[in-house]
Design a protein around this motif. Structure first.
Motif, PDB file in Angstrom:
ATOM      1  N   LEU A  41      57.411  -3.173   4.438  1.00  0.00           N
ATOM      2  CA  LEU A  41      58.369  -4.210   4.035  1.00  0.00           C
ATOM      3  C   LEU A  41      57.796  -5.056   2.907  1.00  0.00           C
ATOM      4  O   LEU A  41      58.516  -5.418   1.970  1.00  0.00           O
ATOM      5  CB  LEU A  41      58.724  -5.093   5.232  1.00  0.00           C
ATOM      6  N   THR A  42      56.522  -5.383   2.986  1.00  0.00           N
ATOM      7  CA  THR A  42      55.885  -6.172   1.939  1.00  0.00           C
ATOM      8  C   THR A  42      55.932  -5.431   0.607  1.00  0.00           C
ATOM      9  O   THR A  42      56.253  -6.015  -0.439  1.00  0.00           O
ATOM     10  CB  THR A  42      54.424  -6.486   2.310  1.00  0.00           C
ATOM     11  N   LEU A  43      55.636  -4.144   0.633  1.00  0.00           N
ATOM     12  CA  LEU A  43      55.668  -3.333  -0.581  1.00  0.00           C
ATOM     13  C   LEU A  43      57.086  -3.255  -1.147  1.00  0.00           C
ATOM     14  O   LEU A  43      57.287  -3.344  -2.361  1.00  0.00           O
ATOM     15  CB  LEU A  43      55.138  -1.928  -0.276  1.00  0.00           C
ATOM     16  N   LEU A  44      58.077  -3.118  -0.269  1.00  0.00           N
ATOM     17  CA  LEU A  44      59.468  -3.069  -0.703  1.00  0.00           C
ATOM     18  C   LEU A  44      59.868  -4.370  -1.391  1.00  0.00           C
ATOM     19  O   LEU A  44      60.489  -4.359  -2.464  1.00  0.00           O
ATOM     20  CB  LEU A  44      60.378  -2.819   0.509  1.00  0.00           C
ATOM     21  N   ARG A  45      59.492  -5.496  -0.799  1.00  0.00           N
ATOM     22  CA  ARG A  45      59.824  -6.790  -1.393  1.00  0.00           C
ATOM     23  C   ARG A  45      59.162  -6.955  -2.758  1.00  0.00           C
ATOM     24  O   ARG A  45      59.780  -7.464  -3.702  1.00  0.00           O
ATOM     25  CB  ARG A  45      59.387  -7.930  -0.469  1.00  0.00           C
TER      26      ARG A  45
END
Length: 237
Positions: free
Chosen positions: A90-94
């Motif tokens: 999720l962090t990478l997606l954001r």
């Protein structure tokens, strides 16, 4: 869930929500902020989310922006299944696919305008001073790159926030009442910038707003009532 990348030349799906619900616990009281939301957001689409305070607008934005998780249902953003994804994913997606513009700007006071804009790149281990200057020029602040947030007007701070949200060329821009703390003239400038720049990077734009003038400029308007979709008017590009 479906192919978020699209197929057969069709407009790609940027976000897809199926049967999404979200409940909060406030003391001994359960508050259901979202109830069985079904939504598909296309690439390049401008979706305005409207409704009274407390209807679930911000919660829906937070779920789409991956900063909150649904209790029930399926959520896919930029091809990532948010239910199955771990926090690292999720962090990478954001960092790479989503740009967020807040009502209260959320700039770091100890960083200059240029440093605030560069933050999404820095968090992803990248440096691109040329791109940072480019987006600051696009929002009309090339002459304010070395100024700190406290030295900028509210409209200028929000323009820095817009530049920060777009510096990494996101596929999805999420904006929560981005003109709510601005006067009407500054608000129009920020909205015009968001609409123009999101077209330039080809991003979908989801915006919560109380302003009917902003909603009128959207491709689609989603009206929430008590956490449910009351109406869904218009078609994407």
């Amino acid at each position: 869930m479906g192919d978020a990348g699209g197929n057969s030349g069709l407009t790609p799906t940027i976000a897809k929500l199926v049967g999404v619900s979200r409940t909060y616990q406030r003391g001994s009281v359960s508050v259901q902020a979202l109830r069985d939301i079904d939504l598909v957001l296309a690439g390049g689409e401008f979706l305005a989310i409207v409704g009274p305070s407390g209807c679930g607008k911000s919660t829906l934005l937070h779920v789409i922006a991956t900063v909150d998780r649904a209790d029930r249902g399926q959520v896919e953003v930029c091809g990532v299944d948010l239910v199955a994804a771990d926090e690292a994913q999720l962090t990478l997606l954001r960092r790479r696919k989503i740009g967020v513009v807040f009502q209260d700007f959320q700039l770091l006071p100890s960083l200059t305008a240029a440093q605030n804009v560069a933050l999404p790149l820095a968090l992803d281990g990248k440096q691109d001073p040329k791109r940072v200057l480019e987006v600051l020029e696009q929002v009309g602040l090339a002459h304010r790159t070395g100024h700190y947030p406290g030295e900028l007007s509210g409209g200028e701070q929000q323009r820095v926030a817009v530049a920060r949200a777009l510096v990494h060329r996101p596929a999805l821009i999420v904006a929560d009442e981005p003109t709510g703390n601005l006067d009407s003239a500054a608000g129009r400038v920020v909205l015009d910038l968001l609409m123009r720049l999101r077209r330039e990077v080809g991003a979908a734009l989801v915006m919560a707003t109380h302003d009917p003038g902003i909603a009128a400029r959207a491709d689609r308007t989603l009206r929430l009532s008590d956490g449910r979709i009351a109406t869904d008017v218009g078609e994407g590009p």
